[in-house]
Scaffold this motif. Structure first.
Motif, PDB file in Angstrom:
ATOM      1  N   ARG A  46       1.734   1.270 -11.842  1.00  0.00           N
ATOM      2  CA  ARG A  46       0.487   0.691 -11.583  1.00  0.00           C
ATOM      3  C   ARG A  46       0.455  -0.548 -12.901  1.00  0.00           C
ATOM      4  O   ARG A  46      -0.029  -1.555 -12.590  1.00  0.00           O
ATOM      5  N   GLU A  47       0.691   0.213 -14.189  1.00  0.00           N
ATOM      6  CA  GLU A  47       0.613  -0.948 -15.381  1.00  0.00           C
ATOM      7  C   GLU A  47       1.364  -2.222 -14.952  1.00  0.00           C
ATOM      8  O   GLU A  47       1.117  -3.122 -15.323  1.00  0.00           O
ATOM      9  N   GLY A  49       2.225  -3.471 -12.207  1.00  0.00           N
ATOM     10  CA  GLY A  49       1.778  -3.920 -10.966  1.00  0.00           C
ATOM     11  C   GLY A  49       2.348  -3.700  -9.542  1.00  0.00           C
ATOM     12  O   GLY A  49       2.370  -4.585  -8.613  1.00  0.00           O
ATOM     13  N   GLU A  52      -1.048  -0.243  -6.651  1.00  0.00           N
ATOM     14  CA  GLU A  52      -2.270  -0.377  -6.911  1.00  0.00           C
ATOM     15  C   GLU A  52      -3.102   0.568  -6.340  1.00  0.00           C
ATOM     16  O   GLU A  52      -2.566   1.208  -5.279  1.00  0.00           O
ATOM     17  N   TYR A  53      -4.206   0.645  -6.681  1.00  0.00           N
ATOM     18  CA  TYR A  53      -5.060   1.688  -5.947  1.00  0.00           C
ATOM     19  C   TYR A  53      -5.480   1.113  -4.668  1.00  0.00           C
ATOM     20  O   TYR A  53      -5.758   0.035  -4.358  1.00  0.00           O
ATOM     21  N   TYR A  54      -5.433   2.101  -3.778  1.00  0.00           N
ATOM     22  CA  TYR A  54      -6.070   1.963  -2.262  1.00  0.00           C
ATOM     23  C   TYR A  54      -7.469   2.758  -2.351  1.00  0.00           C
ATOM     24  O   TYR A  54      -8.616   2.062  -2.027  1.00  0.00           O
ATOM     25  N   GLU A  56      -9.413   4.141  -5.803  1.00  0.00           N
ATOM     26  CA  GLU A  56      -9.290   4.716  -7.097  1.00  0.00           C
ATOM     27  C   GLU A  56     -10.022   6.057  -7.575  1.00  0.00           C
ATOM     28  O   GLU A  56      -9.525   6.917  -8.204  1.00  0.00           O
ATOM     29  N   TYR A  61      -2.931   5.657  -3.904  1.00  0.00           N
ATOM     30  CA  TYR A  61      -2.091   4.458  -4.180  1.00  0.00           C
ATOM     31  C   TYR A  61      -1.642   3.891  -3.054  1.00  0.00           C
ATOM     32  O   TYR A  61      -1.160   4.787  -2.056  1.00  0.00           O
ATOM     33  N   SER A  64       1.854  -2.586  -3.632  1.00  0.00           N
ATOM     34  CA  SER A  64       1.454  -4.018  -4.026  1.00  0.00           C
ATOM     35  C   SER A  64       2.403  -4.960  -3.382  1.00  0.00           C
ATOM     36  O   SER A  64       3.287  -4.660  -3.198  1.00  0.00           O
TER      37      SER A  64
END
Length: 82
Positions: A46-47, A49, A52-54, A56, A61, A64
């Motif tokens: 995630r850091e 990229g 990504e959150y679906y 949060e 997740y 992306s």
């Protein structure tokens, strides 16, 4: 990028089917990796990229656009390094 990172991204991509949205626990349940290790790698992905959150609040997740690009070979791994 490690074999676990690739496995996580591919699990979310779900080749040949609709992409999945999953929590680290469900990713671990559907791979050969442990839950704590998956959670650590999910945070790092995630850091960078790649995911990504679906949702949060639910800790769910999704892949992306950047993650799709990496899986398709359109984003060099060198561009992901710290």
């Amino acid at each position: 990028m490690t074999p676990m990172d690739r496995d996580i991204l591919e699990r979310l991509q779900n080749p040949g089917n609709k992409e999945l949205v999953l929590s680290p626990r469900l990713i671990a349940e559907n791979t050969d990796w442990g839950r704590d290790a998956v959670r650590d790698h999910v945070l790092r992905l995630r850091e960078h990229g790649l995911i990504e959150y679906y949702d949060e609040e639910g800790g769910i997740y999704q892949l992306s656009d950047r993650g799709r690009m990496w899986l398709e070979g359109e984003l060099p791994t060198e561009e992901l390094e710290d």
